[in-house]
Design an enzyme around this catalytic site. Structure first.
Site, PDB file in Angstrom:
ATOM      1  N   CYS A  52      -5.163   8.224   8.849  1.00 49.07           N
ATOM      2  CA  CYS A  52      -5.412   7.686  10.191  1.00 49.07           C
ATOM      3  C   CYS A  52      -5.073   8.722  11.257  1.00 49.07           C
ATOM      4  O   CYS A  52      -4.086   9.441  11.142  1.00 49.07           O
ATOM      5  CB  CYS A  52      -4.561   6.436  10.424  1.00 49.07           C
ATOM      6  SG  CYS A  52      -5.105   5.015   9.490  1.00 49.07           S
ATOM      7  N   LYS A  73       0.832  -1.214   0.000  1.00 48.93           N
ATOM      8  CA  LYS A  73       0.000   0.000   0.000  1.00 48.93           C
ATOM      9  C   LYS A  73       0.865   1.263   0.000  1.00 48.93           C
ATOM     10  O   LYS A  73       0.673   2.160  -0.815  1.00 48.93           O
ATOM     11  CB  LYS A  73      -0.896   0.009   1.235  1.00 48.93           C
ATOM     12  CG  LYS A  73      -1.519   1.358   1.520  1.00 48.93           C
ATOM     13  CD  LYS A  73      -2.283   1.387   2.807  1.00 48.93           C
ATOM     14  CE  LYS A  73      -1.781   2.155   3.929  1.00 48.93           C
ATOM     15  NZ  LYS A  73      -1.573   3.441   4.212  1.00 48.93           N
ATOM     16  N   ASN A  74       1.831   1.322   0.921  1.00 46.23           N
ATOM     17  CA  ASN A  74       2.563   2.581   1.077  1.00 46.23           C
ATOM     18  C   ASN A  74       3.547   2.840  -0.064  1.00 46.23           C
ATOM     19  O   ASN A  74       4.008   3.964  -0.229  1.00 46.23           O
ATOM     20  CB  ASN A  74       3.230   2.648   2.457  1.00 46.23           C
ATOM     21  CG  ASN A  74       2.185   2.864   3.548  1.00 46.23           C
ATOM     22  OD1 ASN A  74       1.064   3.291   3.271  1.00 46.23           O
ATOM     23  ND2 ASN A  74       2.538   2.554   4.784  1.00 46.23           N
ATOM     24  N   GLN A  95       8.854  18.934   7.387  1.00 46.51           N
ATOM     25  CA  GLN A  95      10.059  18.441   6.682  1.00 46.51           C
ATOM     26  C   GLN A  95       9.823  18.376   5.168  1.00 46.51           C
ATOM     27  O   GLN A  95      10.750  18.562   4.390  1.00 46.51           O
ATOM     28  CB  GLN A  95      10.472  17.065   7.216  1.00 46.51           C
ATOM     29  CG  GLN A  95      10.844  17.076   8.683  1.00 46.51           C
ATOM     30  CD  GLN A  95      11.957  18.063   9.000  1.00 46.51           C
ATOM     31  OE1 GLN A  95      13.030  18.032   8.393  1.00 46.51           O
ATOM     32  NE2 GLN A  95      11.695  18.978   9.918  1.00 46.51           N
ATOM     33  N   ASP A 137       3.708   0.204  12.151  1.00 51.77           N
ATOM     34  CA  ASP A 137       2.498  -0.302  11.493  1.00 51.77           C
ATOM     35  C   ASP A 137       2.206  -1.762  11.854  1.00 51.77           C
ATOM     36  O   ASP A 137       1.190  -2.314  11.413  1.00 51.77           O
ATOM     37  CB  ASP A 137       2.602  -0.141   9.965  1.00 51.77           C
ATOM     38  CG  ASP A 137       2.613   1.323   9.554  1.00 51.77           C
ATOM     39  OD1 ASP A 137       2.259   2.172  10.391  1.00 51.77           O
ATOM     40  OD2 ASP A 137       2.985   1.622   8.407  1.00 51.77           O
ATOM     41  N   ARG A 139      -9.047   0.502   3.594  1.00 49.29           N
ATOM     42  CA  ARG A 139      -8.086   1.435   2.999  1.00 49.29           C
ATOM     43  C   ARG A 139      -6.781   0.737   2.650  1.00 49.29           C
ATOM     44  O   ARG A 139      -6.085   1.142   1.721  1.00 49.29           O
ATOM     45  CB  ARG A 139      -7.784   2.571   3.987  1.00 49.29           C
ATOM     46  CG  ARG A 139      -8.908   3.584   4.108  1.00 49.29           C
ATOM     47  CD  ARG A 139      -8.478   4.777   4.924  1.00 49.29           C
ATOM     48  NE  ARG A 139      -7.052   4.947   4.722  1.00 49.29           N
ATOM     49  CZ  ARG A 139      -6.177   5.207   5.687  1.00 49.29           C
ATOM     50  NH1 ARG A 139      -6.585   5.349   6.906  1.00 49.29           N
ATOM     51  NH2 ARG A 139      -4.896   5.340   5.398  1.00 49.29           N
ATOM     52  N   ARG A 143       0.504  14.994  12.888  1.00 51.05           N
ATOM     53  CA  ARG A 143       1.195  14.520  11.677  1.00 51.05           C
ATOM     54  C   ARG A 143       1.684  15.731  10.886  1.00 51.05           C
ATOM     55  O   ARG A 143       1.133  16.076   9.832  1.00 51.05           O
ATOM     56  CB  ARG A 143       0.269  13.619  10.844  1.00 51.05           C
ATOM     57  CG  ARG A 143      -0.170  12.372  11.613  1.00 51.05           C
ATOM     58  CD  ARG A 143      -0.905  11.373  10.748  1.00 51.05           C
ATOM     59  NE  ARG A 143      -0.009  10.619   9.890  1.00 51.05           N
ATOM     60  CZ  ARG A 143      -0.372   9.529   9.200  1.00 51.05           C
ATOM     61  NH1 ARG A 143      -1.616   9.086   9.289  1.00 51.05           N
ATOM     62  NH2 ARG A 143       0.483   8.889   8.444  1.00 51.05           N
TER      63      ARG A 143
HETATM   64  N1  EPU Z   1       7.245  14.042  11.062  1.00 51.15           N
HETATM   65  C1  EPU Z   1       7.545  15.360  11.334  1.00 51.15           C
HETATM   66  N2  EPU Z   1       7.558  16.234  10.291  1.00 51.15           N
HETATM   67  C2  EPU Z   1       7.287  15.867   9.010  1.00 51.15           C
HETATM   68  C3  EPU Z   1       6.975  14.523   8.753  1.00 51.15           C
HETATM   69  C4  EPU Z   1       6.951  13.627   9.787  1.00 51.15           C
HETATM   70  O1  EPU Z   1       7.805  15.719  12.487  1.00 51.15           O
HETATM   71  O2  EPU Z   1       7.323  16.730   8.125  1.00 51.15           O
HETATM   72  C5  EPU Z   1       7.255  13.063  12.166  1.00 51.15           C
HETATM   73  C6  EPU Z   1       5.881  12.405  12.382  1.00 51.15           C
HETATM   74  O3  EPU Z   1       5.080  13.173  13.246  1.00 51.15           O
HETATM   75  C7  EPU Z   1       6.257  11.056  12.957  1.00 51.15           C
HETATM   76  C8  EPU Z   1       7.586  10.737  12.281  1.00 51.15           C
HETATM   77  O4  EPU Z   1       8.086  11.973  11.776  1.00 51.15           O
HETATM   78  O5  EPU Z   1       6.479  11.174  14.343  1.00 51.15           O
HETATM   79  C9  EPU Z   1       7.496   9.749  11.147  1.00 51.15           C
HETATM   80  O6  EPU Z   1       6.492  10.156  10.220  1.00 51.15           O
HETATM   81  P1  EPU Z   1       6.562   9.774   8.671  1.00 51.15           P
HETATM   82  O7  EPU Z   1       6.654  11.030   7.891  1.00 51.15           O
HETATM   83  O8  EPU Z   1       7.611   8.737   8.489  1.00 51.15           O
HETATM   84  O9  EPU Z   1       5.134   9.140   8.448  1.00 51.15           O
HETATM   85  P2  EPU Z   1       4.193   9.279   7.185  1.00 51.15           P
HETATM   86  O10 EPU Z   1       5.015   9.419   5.956  1.00 51.15           O
HETATM   87  O11 EPU Z   1       3.139  10.295   7.417  1.00 51.15           O
HETATM   88  C10 EPU Z   1       4.186   6.758   6.623  1.00 51.15           C
HETATM   89  C11 EPU Z   1       3.124   5.696   6.438  1.00 51.15           C
HETATM   90  C12 EPU Z   1       2.518   5.336   7.782  1.00 51.15           C
HETATM   91  C13 EPU Z   1       3.621   4.853   8.714  1.00 51.15           C
HETATM   92  C14 EPU Z   1       4.731   5.906   8.811  1.00 51.15           C
HETATM   93  C15 EPU Z   1       5.925   5.438   9.618  1.00 51.15           C
HETATM   94  C16 EPU Z   1       2.298   6.227   4.246  1.00 51.15           C
HETATM   95  C17 EPU Z   1       1.194   6.740   3.400  1.00 51.15           C
HETATM   96  N3  EPU Z   1       2.095   6.237   5.552  1.00 51.15           N
HETATM   97  O12 EPU Z   1       3.517   7.872   7.189  1.00 51.15           O
HETATM   98  O13 EPU Z   1       1.631   4.253   7.511  1.00 51.15           O
HETATM   99  O14 EPU Z   1       3.096   4.629   9.998  1.00 51.15           O
HETATM  100  O15 EPU Z   1       5.202   6.243   7.495  1.00 51.15           O
HETATM  101  O16 EPU Z   1       6.469   4.281   9.087  1.00 51.15           O
HETATM  102  O17 EPU Z   1       3.324   5.784   3.735  1.00 51.15           O
HETATM  103  C18 EPU Z   1      -0.176   2.824   7.855  1.00 51.15           C
HETATM  104  O18 EPU Z   1       0.121   2.294   6.772  1.00 51.15           O
HETATM  105  O19 EPU Z   1      -1.002   2.335   8.663  1.00 51.15           O
HETATM  106  C19 EPU Z   1       0.481   4.090   8.214  1.00 51.15           C
HETATM  107  C20 EPU Z   1       0.020   4.910   9.136  1.00 51.15           C
END
Ligand code: EPU
Length: 419
Positions: free
Chosen positions: A117, A22-23, A126, A306, A398, A122
């Site tokens: 979610c 998915k991701n 960055q 996850d 999803r 979130r």
């Molecule tokens: N973070 C920041 N600033 C940013 C981005 C992230 O502080 O600009 C922090 C977040 O708050 C968090 C950490 O960095 O504490 C990691 O966040 P990340 O950006 O890695 O998460 P994401 O890209 O929003 C993806 C997956 C999530 C998965 C996370 C961590 C997708 C669409 N989503 O989210 O997947 O939990 O990486 O591996 O790729 C799921 O599939 O159930 C899911 C939630």
């Protein structure tokens, strides 16, 4: 409204084939916006987040043909607007990838603030930092993100936190930029490597994906005309591995990359499960009550957040007391309240949860609070005594393809009922 009804206490036995990740898929689909041509993507998971991604691409002018339920051809020659459908982009998280891709393609885009979610804060600081380093102007106002750039020029981007989304997004914006971009402290998840491989197959020049330094040499054009197959879903594979342990079952999980599953394998062995690794498939079985273990979620190659709720189910019935420390998301223990309704003894406090293992879980009506919480509740229903009802299935749909069919083929007594 739909619900899942599960009659529990079934050891899961048999074979399951893992779908595309998915991701990875939800990033590869927006990445096609960088191509001025046609490409075909195989092993696409047929899940609602993918369908929304496709709808957004179509609204931007892409032409999408479903060749089979898991293969699509996308023609992105006619991208004709720089405003994404705001309501659709608000529906899920990965819509932020439209920003990186459209900055590269058109130098301009407006999207709704990404949803997804509810796992706590979130932020996207960055992502914005990276776009701005390449010369874009980004405004977040009235629930929308507007990004513009006359020209993107490669630069060095140091990530203050290890972020999957920001790493992929900056990579997307850098592919067609002038010169070289270096992302330092990049995330290393398998789906990051997959997005880079996809883009390279289409003509990009990205090196180092999978390490913490990614170098992107900008190219003039991605012309497509290629076929790419999405990597197998690490989290789906891990979900079935943990279901085998929790249910004292024996499952052969096919179409996975076992290298991506090492942190899960290690914890399964620690709690008394057994694993046979065949490289592209993995057999997991368990013939005893699991033992306790302590877990800390970390970016890859650490234990994935996850899979934290699914591991939580295993620990809820383990012998002894276990601790999970969640270091990525501040609100990822909501599922513990649902498990407690089923007889678990879990105390969640801030970033930690204490699991006092119980002999067994009992059925109860429970609510999926997010995607992985939903998967955890299905495993809980499969091992619980009695008939468990699970609500809020939209979260589960999803991210998991044919989930009840896959569990049913392993012997679970699970049905979906429309009320
Ligand atoms: N973070 C920041 N600033 C940013 C981005 C992230 O502080 O600009 C922090 C977040 O708050 C968090 C950490 O960095 O504490 C990691 O966040 P990340 O950006 O890695 O998460 P994401 O890209 O929003 C993806 C997956 C999530 C998965 C996370 C961590 C997708 C669409 N989503 O989210 O997947 O939990 O990486 O591996 O790729 C799921 O599939 O159930 C899911 C939630």
């Amino acid at each position: 409204m739909e619900k899942l009804v599960i009659t529990g206490q079934t050891p899961l036995k048999g074979e399951v084939t893992i779908s595309g990740a998915k991701n990875a898929a939800v990033a590869i689909l927006p990445a096609t916006l960088l191509i001025d041509g046609v490409c075909t993507i195989e092993n696409i998971p047929n899940i609602s987040d993918v369908k929304i991604s496709c709808e957004i691409l179509e609204k931007l002018g892409a032409k999408i043909t479903w060749n089979t339920p898991n293969e699509i051809t996308i023609d992105t020659r006619n991208i004709n607007t720089t405003v994404a459908p705001l309501d659709l982009t608000r529906k899920f998280r990965a819509s932020y990838y439209i920003v990186g891709a459209m900055l590269g393609r058109k130098g301009k885009i407006q999207v709704g603030m990404p949803g997804g979610c509810k796992l706590g804060a979130r932020p996207i600081d960055q992502h914005i930092k990276g776009f701005e380093a390449l010369g874009a102007t980004v405004e977040v106002e009235k629930g929308n993100i507007t990004a513009t750039a006359d020209k993107l020029v490669g630069n060095s981007v140091y990530m203050d936190v290890v972020s999957v989304g920001a790493t992929i997004n900056v990579m997307l914006s850098a592919v067609l930029a002038e010169g070289t971009t270096v992302i330092d402290n990049a995330a290393k998840e398998p789906h990051i490597v997959d997005v880079a491989n996809f883009l390279n197959t289409m003509g990009a020049d990205i090196r180092g994906a999978g390490t913490d330094i990614i170098k992107i040499n900008g190219v003039k054009k991605l012309s497509g005309n290629s076929t790419y197959s999405v990597v197998p879903d690490q989290i789906e594979a891990g979900t079935f591995m943990l279901a085998a342990v929790a249910s004292k079952g024996d499952i052969l999980i096919k179409n996975c990359i076992t290298k991506h599953l090492e942190s899960i394998t290690a914890k399964i062995i620690e709690v008394g499960g057994q694993v046979e690794d065949y490289g592209d498939s993995i057999r997991v079985w368990c013939d005893r009550r699991p033992g306790k273990a302590n877990i800390k979620t970390l970016p890859y190659p650490g234990f994935p957040t996850d899979l934290q709720p699914q591991m939580g189910v295993v620990l809820s019935i383990a012998e002894g007391t276990s601790i999970i420390n969640e270091s990525i998301w501040e609100s990822r223990f909501q599922y513990t309240e649902e498990l407690n309704k089923m007889g678990a003894k879990i105390t969640a406090q801030g970033k930690s949860a204490f699991f006092e293992g119980v002999d067994k879980l009992y059925s109860a009506p429970v609510y999926s609070t997010d995607l992985r919480a939903g998967a955890a509740l299905i495993i809980a229903g499969i091992i619980a005594e009695g008939e468990t009802e699970i609500y809020n299935l939209e979260h589960i749909d999803r991210g998991y393809e044919n989930i009840e069919e896959k569990f049913r083929n392993l012997g679970a007594k699970i049905k979906r009922i429309k009320e």
